[in-house]
Design a protein around this motif. Structure first.
Motif, mmCIF file in Angstrom:
data_model
loop_
_atom_site.group_PDB
_atom_site.id
_atom_site.type_symbol
_atom_site.label_atom_id
_atom_site.label_comp_id
_atom_site.label_asym_id
_atom_site.label_seq_id
_atom_site.Cartn_x
_atom_site.Cartn_y
_atom_site.Cartn_z
ATOM 1 N N VAL A 137 -90.146 -54.987 -41.133
ATOM 2 C CA VAL A 137 -90.883 -53.520 -41.218
ATOM 3 C C VAL A 137 -91.108 -51.960 -40.413
ATOM 4 O O VAL A 137 -89.637 -52.054 -40.421
ATOM 5 C CB VAL A 137 -91.696 -54.116 -39.499
ATOM 6 C CG1 VAL A 137 -93.150 -52.335 -39.137
ATOM 7 C CG2 VAL A 137 -92.703 -55.128 -39.651
ATOM 8 N N THR A 138 -90.768 -51.111 -41.928
ATOM 9 C CA THR A 138 -90.374 -50.385 -41.314
ATOM 10 C C THR A 138 -91.190 -48.978 -41.779
ATOM 11 O O THR A 138 -92.376 -49.098 -41.940
ATOM 12 C CB THR A 138 -89.201 -50.068 -43.160
ATOM 13 O OG1 THR A 138 -90.655 -49.740 -43.631
ATOM 14 C CG2 THR A 138 -88.218 -50.799 -43.169
ATOM 15 N N SER A 139 -91.088 -47.826 -41.070
ATOM 16 C CA SER A 139 -92.038 -46.991 -40.975
ATOM 17 C C SER A 139 -91.426 -45.311 -41.110
ATOM 18 O O SER A 139 -89.521 -45.502 -41.267
ATOM 19 C CB SER A 139 -92.438 -46.971 -39.245
ATOM 20 O OG SER A 139 -91.490 -46.283 -38.730
ATOM 21 N N GLU A 140 -92.335 -44.746 -41.333
ATOM 22 C CA GLU A 140 -91.056 -43.552 -42.120
ATOM 23 C C GLU A 140 -92.530 -42.302 -41.932
ATOM 24 O O GLU A 140 -94.173 -42.555 -42.703
ATOM 25 C CB GLU A 140 -91.045 -43.352 -43.593
ATOM 26 C CG GLU A 140 -90.735 -41.924 -44.509
ATOM 27 C CD GLU A 140 -90.123 -42.116 -45.732
ATOM 28 O OE1 GLU A 140 -90.143 -41.205 -46.506
ATOM 29 O OE2 GLU A 140 -90.301 -43.278 -45.843
ATOM 30 N N VAL A 141 -92.035 -41.207 -40.961
ATOM 31 C CA VAL A 141 -92.513 -40.019 -40.726
ATOM 32 C C VAL A 141 -92.888 -38.510 -41.881
ATOM 33 O O VAL A 141 -91.761 -39.125 -42.538
ATOM 34 C CB VAL A 141 -92.882 -39.945 -39.756
ATOM 35 C CG1 VAL A 141 -91.580 -38.778 -39.697
ATOM 36 C CG2 VAL A 141 -93.818 -38.861 -39.529
ATOM 37 N N SER A 142 -94.155 -38.126 -42.108
ATOM 38 C CA SER A 142 -93.698 -37.536 -42.918
ATOM 39 C C SER A 142 -93.465 -35.827 -42.530
ATOM 40 O O SER A 142 -93.075 -35.865 -41.453
ATOM 41 C CB SER A 142 -95.618 -37.045 -43.760
ATOM 42 O OG SER A 142 -95.747 -36.600 -42.700
#
Length: 101
Positions: free
Chosen positions: A3-8
């Motif tokens: 699971v990876t996450s990226e914020v704008s």
């Protein structure tokens, strides 16, 4: 499973990508993906493009994310789901709770 996450850049959108099996083994990583940010984004995107499997605990995790995002007023979108994953979401009536594309 990962699971990876990226914020704008503007901090208004958080994209969470799930790869492999989306099941109870993903629980802590999925929660960490959205709880670790100080500023709460306006929109959450769950990208299931590389998810190969989804079970009832994954459905529960999506509901927890929805609650975190503000419940009915929150903006949580599920994108890029395979036909098998989309069937599970449809059977569970998640199309009424989430924007699924």
């Amino acid at each position: 499973m990962s699971v990876t996450s990226e914020v704008s850049l503007d901090g208004k959108q958080l994209t969470i990508a799930v790869k492999g099996r989306f099941d109870f083994g993903s629980h802590q990583a999925f929660r960490d993906a959205y709880e670790r940010f100080y500023k709460v984004p306006e929109t959450y995107i769950v990208d299931l493009k590389e998810a190969t499997y989804l079970d009832s605990s994954a459905l529960g995790m999506l509901l927890l994310l929805r609650d975190h995002a503000g419940g009915e007023g929150g903006d949580v979108r599920v994108i890029n789901s395979s036909s098998d994953v989309r069937k599970i979401l449809a059977i569970s009536n998640f199309e009424k709770l989430f924007d699924i594309t």
